[in-house]
Design a protein around this motif. Sequence first.
Motif, PDB file in Angstrom:
ATOM      1  N   UNK A   1       2.922  -6.467  14.422  1.00  0.00           N
ATOM      2  CA  UNK A   1       1.503  -6.567  14.782  1.00  0.00           C
ATOM      3  C   UNK A   1       1.016  -7.980  14.488  1.00  0.00           C
ATOM      4  N   UNK A   2       0.202  -8.516  15.399  1.00  0.00           N
ATOM      5  CA  UNK A   2      -0.290  -9.889  15.229  1.00  0.00           C
ATOM      6  C   UNK A   2      -1.564  -9.889  14.392  1.00  0.00           C
ATOM      7  N   UNK A   3      -1.458  -9.413  13.168  1.00  0.00           N
ATOM      8  CA  UNK A   3      -2.613  -9.363  12.272  1.00  0.00           C
ATOM      9  C   UNK A   3      -2.909 -10.731  11.669  1.00  0.00           C
ATOM     10  N   UNK A   4      -4.145 -10.910  11.248  1.00  0.00           N
ATOM     11  CA  UNK A   4      -4.502 -11.878  10.228  1.00  0.00           C
ATOM     12  C   UNK A   4      -4.807 -11.060   8.987  1.00  0.00           C
ATOM     13  N   UNK A   5      -4.839 -11.710   7.806  1.00  0.00           N
ATOM     14  CA  UNK A   5      -5.073 -10.945   6.596  1.00  0.00           C
ATOM     15  C   UNK A   5      -6.446 -10.270   6.620  1.00  0.00           C
ATOM     16  N   UNK A   6      -7.464 -10.951   7.177  1.00  0.00           N
ATOM     17  CA  UNK A   6      -8.795 -10.346   7.178  1.00  0.00           C
ATOM     18  C   UNK A   6      -8.877  -9.161   8.123  1.00  0.00           C
ATOM     19  N   UNK A   7      -8.180  -9.222   9.249  1.00  0.00           N
ATOM     20  CA  UNK A   7      -8.199  -8.065  10.143  1.00  0.00           C
ATOM     21  C   UNK A   7      -7.367  -6.915   9.576  1.00  0.00           C
ATOM     22  N   UNK A   8      -6.290  -7.230   8.859  1.00  0.00           N
ATOM     23  CA  UNK A   8      -5.506  -6.172   8.219  1.00  0.00           C
ATOM     24  C   UNK A   8      -6.343  -5.469   7.147  1.00  0.00           C
ATOM     25  N   UNK A   9      -7.022  -6.240   6.308  1.00  0.00           N
ATOM     26  CA  UNK A   9      -7.880  -5.640   5.287  1.00  0.00           C
ATOM     27  C   UNK A   9      -9.027  -4.877   5.925  1.00  0.00           C
ATOM     28  N   UNK A  10      -9.475  -5.346   7.078  1.00  0.00           N
ATOM     29  CA  UNK A  10     -10.540  -4.650   7.779  1.00  0.00           C
ATOM     30  C   UNK A  10     -10.175  -3.227   8.164  1.00  0.00           C
ATOM     31  N   UNK A  11      -8.889  -2.951   8.375  1.00  0.00           N
ATOM     32  CA  UNK A  11      -8.468  -1.591   8.714  1.00  0.00           C
ATOM     33  C   UNK A  11      -8.860  -0.596   7.621  1.00  0.00           C
ATOM     34  N   UNK A  12      -8.711  -1.002   6.355  1.00  0.00           N
ATOM     35  CA  UNK A  12      -9.043  -0.110   5.249  1.00  0.00           C
ATOM     36  C   UNK A  12     -10.558   0.058   5.125  1.00  0.00           C
ATOM     37  N   UNK A  13     -11.308  -1.028   5.360  1.00  0.00           N
ATOM     38  CA  UNK A  13     -12.767  -0.940   5.317  1.00  0.00           C
ATOM     39  C   UNK A  13     -13.266  -0.058   6.453  1.00  0.00           C
ATOM     40  N   UNK A  14     -12.624  -0.163   7.624  1.00  0.00           N
ATOM     41  CA  UNK A  14     -12.982   0.717   8.739  1.00  0.00           C
ATOM     42  C   UNK A  14     -12.838   2.182   8.342  1.00  0.00           C
ATOM     43  N   UNK A  15     -11.717   2.508   7.698  1.00  0.00           N
ATOM     44  CA  UNK A  15     -11.492   3.898   7.292  1.00  0.00           C
ATOM     45  C   UNK A  15     -12.554   4.372   6.305  1.00  0.00           C
ATOM     46  N   UNK A  16     -12.901   3.516   5.344  1.00  0.00           N
ATOM     47  CA  UNK A  16     -13.883   3.901   4.335  1.00  0.00           C
ATOM     48  C   UNK A  16     -15.258   4.127   4.958  1.00  0.00           C
ATOM     49  N   UNK A  17     -15.679   3.183   5.815  1.00  0.00           N
ATOM     50  CA  UNK A  17     -17.001   3.299   6.420  1.00  0.00           C
ATOM     51  C   UNK A  17     -17.068   4.442   7.423  1.00  0.00           C
TER      52      UNK A  17
ATOM     53  N   UNK B   1      -0.981  -1.692   6.079  1.00  0.00           N
ATOM     54  CA  UNK B   1      -0.312  -1.650   4.777  1.00  0.00           C
ATOM     55  C   UNK B   1       1.140  -2.114   4.893  1.00  0.00           C
ATOM     56  N   UNK B   2       1.840  -1.690   5.945  1.00  0.00           N
ATOM     57  CA  UNK B   2       3.238  -2.107   6.125  1.00  0.00           C
ATOM     58  C   UNK B   2       3.325  -3.597   6.456  1.00  0.00           C
ATOM     59  N   UNK B   3       2.323  -4.118   7.156  1.00  0.00           N
ATOM     60  CA  UNK B   3       2.298  -5.552   7.490  1.00  0.00           C
ATOM     61  C   UNK B   3       2.102  -6.380   6.228  1.00  0.00           C
ATOM     62  N   UNK B   4       1.330  -5.875   5.273  1.00  0.00           N
ATOM     63  CA  UNK B   4       1.031  -6.626   4.056  1.00  0.00           C
ATOM     64  C   UNK B   4       2.166  -6.554   3.039  1.00  0.00           C
ATOM     65  N   UNK B   5       2.772  -5.376   2.848  1.00  0.00           N
ATOM     66  CA  UNK B   5       3.771  -5.260   1.785  1.00  0.00           C
ATOM     67  C   UNK B   5       4.861  -4.250   2.072  1.00  0.00           C
ATOM     68  N   UNK B   6       5.948  -4.339   1.282  1.00  0.00           N
ATOM     69  CA  UNK B   6       7.097  -3.431   1.444  1.00  0.00           C
ATOM     70  C   UNK B   6       6.807  -2.042   0.899  1.00  0.00           C
ATOM     71  N   UNK B   7       5.938  -1.957  -0.099  1.00  0.00           N
ATOM     72  CA  UNK B   7       5.668  -0.673  -0.741  1.00  0.00           C
ATOM     73  C   UNK B   7       4.161  -0.492  -0.891  1.00  0.00           C
ATOM     74  N   UNK B   8       3.711   0.764  -0.767  1.00  0.00           N
ATOM     75  CA  UNK B   8       2.294   1.052  -0.979  1.00  0.00           C
ATOM     76  C   UNK B   8       2.108   2.521  -1.334  1.00  0.00           C
TER      77      UNK B   8
ATOM     78  N   UNK C   1     -10.324  -1.828  22.854  1.00  0.00           N
ATOM     79  CA  UNK C   1     -10.039  -2.904  21.909  1.00  0.00           C
ATOM     80  C   UNK C   1      -8.556  -2.908  21.587  1.00  0.00           C
ATOM     81  N   UNK C   2      -8.061  -4.045  21.105  1.00  0.00           N
ATOM     82  CA  UNK C   2      -6.654  -4.151  20.721  1.00  0.00           C
ATOM     83  C   UNK C   2      -6.400  -3.295  19.484  1.00  0.00           C
ATOM     84  N   UNK C   3      -5.122  -2.955  19.245  1.00  0.00           N
ATOM     85  CA  UNK C   3      -4.772  -2.136  18.076  1.00  0.00           C
ATOM     86  C   UNK C   3      -5.136  -2.834  16.780  1.00  0.00           C
ATOM     87  N   UNK C   4      -5.122  -4.165  16.782  1.00  0.00           N
ATOM     88  CA  UNK C   4      -5.491  -4.912  15.574  1.00  0.00           C
ATOM     89  C   UNK C   4      -6.990  -5.178  15.511  1.00  0.00           C
TER      90      UNK C   4
END
Length: 502
Positions: A1-17, A92-99, A284-287
């Motif tokens: 996935x062609x994420x940036x760190x801010x868009x990757x973190x945004x996925x978790x904020x999207x879920x929370x909101x 989560x998989x884009x950011x790290x090996x384990x979560x 919208x794109x997946x990212x």
Amino acid sequence: MSYTMWHALGEFIDNSTQSRTNYGSVIDQVLKEEGTPLVVEIIHDRIQRTITIRDNSVGMTRDRLEAALKIAMPTADSVGRSKFGMGMKTAACWIGHKWKVVTCEWGSGEEWTAIIDVDAIAFQGAKVPLTRTDVDSDGHYTRIVISDLHRNIQQRTEETIRGYLGSMYQFDIRRGALKLLYNGEEIPAPADYDFDTDPEGRSMRMDLPEKTIGGKKITGWIGVLRKGGRKFGGFSLFQNERQIQGFPNAWKPRRIFGGVDDEGANNLVAQRLTGAINLDGFHVSHTKDAILFQGDEEDDLEEFLAAVSDDYRKYANKRRGTKSNPWNRDKIRDLVDEMRNEFVNPEIGDALDNSLLPPIETLQQNEERQAASVTDEDKIASFQVSNDLTVIVSLQEKSEYEPYLSIAASATPGTVHIVINGLHPYYVDLDSTDAIDECIRQYIYDAIAEYRAGKLAGRINPSSVRRIKNDLLQVKALRVENAAEELQSGPMTVGTNSATAI
């Protein structure tokens, strides 16, 4: 996935909101009684190399957690900002090996933990273990801990992350529905816009008239900034009150902003015409970093915005006559005087007096070794400048003692490497996107000029390099003028030279 760190973190904020929206009838009253808004906190532990995202939303039961862990399987909750059934897993998989996910739904008294080892699941067929712990029934939270990170986050990148996230969730933050924290520091919404006024003192801001494209309603506003800048101009695109594309890389359709690329021309319109466009219902794109227009949607939207903004564009251009010249003698004198202490100090004197210059062959060999050490992960972009020259730009973070920059020919004929040392102490103070942008741009001009001087003269002479670089810099202004004329005369023809992201 062609994420940036801010868009990757945004996925978790999207879920929370979105979770808070889906279960507002339950959690809104709980948060009100607790005297707190929805809080999403991001914690980056540079030493342990972990990123933790935690919220105080409604939480999840075991069944909802299991459903959330299934790849590309939208659930009943997959609406609004969380509609693909992929965001948490891919990010989560884009950011790290384990979560791992630790969650408790309000009123359940059960905390569930899921541990994900990405490599073990992918290559060894491992399962995801779920464990239960009894907790207070008043608990409501989700905590995601990502470890064994794929990439390091430098301090300057963290400033960028804060800026992007504040812009992405500005609607929620401004109305007090979301409190966003990064390493304990609250992230604010962007500063209010400072709009220009017309001769009668009216604000140069207007709501968009009613418009429907492809059955989807378009809302928002446009305006003219009193003081602009290339990163402030353009239209920010929102969906479900969440920014998809915006500051500092807002959408700049060429029909309105001119130019030959997605950034638009560097003119007064591109610097000062701004707006926020709500595009609910569009793909919208997946990212979630781009609107994927279908059919004629983009052309229809550009045509609509071009017509609506026509007076504002003309007004922005009329302000050219009142613009002060940043290159006047007094301003330049003041700027250089402010730099005096940077160059007139004991440390600079010592550095010059004690500097030693190795043989030119040694310097060239070192730069060639630097270029040879570049990996695919280091490479940022490749520019085919001409038929016989390709420039590859790379970013390495090996040591603060390595050179700030290496420019070297590759073993492949006609290829030049620009290797930037991201750990060099000089770059620490470059916290402005504009400063970094201009720094890298000058490196590319230098590399092209050095290559051409070497081809023409057989050796690199400073005067020759400056002469060729002067010709290249003049092309930049000519290119903008040609593009403007081409836009006025008809459809734009895209050039054959290309820049490929790596």
